[in-house]
Design an enzyme around this catalytic site. Sequence first.
Site, PDB file in Angstrom:
ATOM      1  N   GLY A 148      18.043  27.546   4.274  1.00 14.90           N
ATOM      2  CA  GLY A 148      17.438  26.371   4.905  1.00 14.90           C
ATOM      3  C   GLY A 148      18.307  25.138   4.691  1.00 14.90           C
ATOM      4  O   GLY A 148      19.256  25.138   3.903  1.00 14.90           O
ATOM      5  N   CYS A 149      17.971  24.085   5.412  1.00 15.59           N
ATOM      6  CA  CYS A 149      18.808  22.883   5.365  1.00 15.59           C
ATOM      7  C   CYS A 149      18.724  22.190   4.005  1.00 15.59           C
ATOM      8  O   CYS A 149      19.759  21.933   3.366  1.00 15.59           O
ATOM      9  CB  CYS A 149      18.432  21.937   6.498  1.00 15.59           C
TER      10      CYS A 149
END
Length: 338
Positions: A148-149
């Site tokens: 994920g970011c």
Amino acid sequence: MLNTLIIGGAGYTGQELCKLVTTHPQLKLTHVFASAGSKNAGEPLPLGITGQIQDGHPDAIMAAAHDAQVILLATPHEASAALVPQLREHSDALIVDLSGGFRLEAGAYPQWYGFEHPAKELLAKAVYGLVGWNDKAIKGSKLIAAPGCYPTATLLALKPVMEAGLLAGLPIVNAVSGVSGAGKSNKPHTQFCEVSLAPYGVLGHRHQPEIAQHLGHDLVFTPHLGAFDRGILATITVPVKAGTTQAQVDALYQQCYGQHPSVHLSGDLRRQAPAIKNVANTPYAQIGWALDEARNLLVLASAIDNLLKGAASQAIECINTHFDFKLRPLPGYGWEAL
Ligand SMILES: NC(=O)C1=CN([C@@H]2O[C@H](COP(=O)(O)OP(=O)(O)OC[C@H]3O[C@@H](n4cnc5c(N)ncnc54)[C@H](OP(=O)(O)O)[C@@H]3O)[C@@H](O)[C@H]2O)C=CC1
Ligand SMILES: CC(=O)N[C@@H](CCC(=O)OP(=O)(O)O)C(=O)O
């Protein structure tokens, strides 16, 4: 050239994937799918790329998957979790999933994602695509879960300290994301008049268990939504072992990232800090640090573009690592030989 298909290609990260695949010397973009019955079917690909987004009817996706060597999923978590087993039945391709559908242990899905995982055997074989830290596993698996970011920004900053055995307490992570982190679809809290810098998901965001699992240590993670389009800045306070020195930390980050193709170091935060303006629209992370030697507290700052290093460009770096393509991402979507 490896036939490459993108599913979820009309979304924010899917559009970035189109540009990164088209400019890649070893990949050939063969199909870009939206969802089944999508209003986006027939829309053109991003400017300068010939072709159209196709309707993602399962029959069309599976037929295309049959001839693909690389499949990129830029779809919602539950859609990815359902699609991957079907794709695997039809294709031996390398699958890189940008969603959270294959990042956690099976038991965590009901609590953090709200569904029972439908493909537990495949989930057990999926590897975490944190490039630079999990490369051996990335080379050896045909199912890669791109991080994920927020986890990308956080783990890139924290991993050196953790792996060097310097961590001596709970890291406190405060991170701010631009609104594109929430995806393209219309949501009340991401409308222009609603967004104002504020924390959300406090003590309950699904990236907390993702970071903890892949760091191997608990932490406090507080995300914030900011009124800008793209980028993440994570500022992390870390208790470190007594006696740790600034020179030791300088050497550690140089050793981990001095030669890294997409992680850049800004050095001591008291002189220069990573900033979103430095990394937005680029495939790079920028990391800085500052140690309070008297109080054994290290402050880290890590900036990335959520759609690129936090999603699409890291997914392509996973492909490069898997196939041993020795390439470095250029700003502006190109790739050059290392
Ligand atoms: N935005 C970000 O910063 C990051 C996002 N991610 C993850 O990447 C994934 C994509 O994110 P993002 O691009 O922001 O999302 P968007 O909402 O912008 O786009 C999602 C895309 O998925 C398609 N889609 C939805 N359901 C299905 C389905 N059942 N089958 C096929 N396609 C489907 C949509 O199709 P249609 O166009 O027809 O609606 C759309 O093209 C998500 O899982 C997200 O969590 C990961 C890291 C960072
Ligand atoms: C601003 C914003 O809403 N961000 C998203 C994170 C997007 C992302 O990286 O990741 P996943 O792939 O894990 O969904 C959120 O907080 O849910």
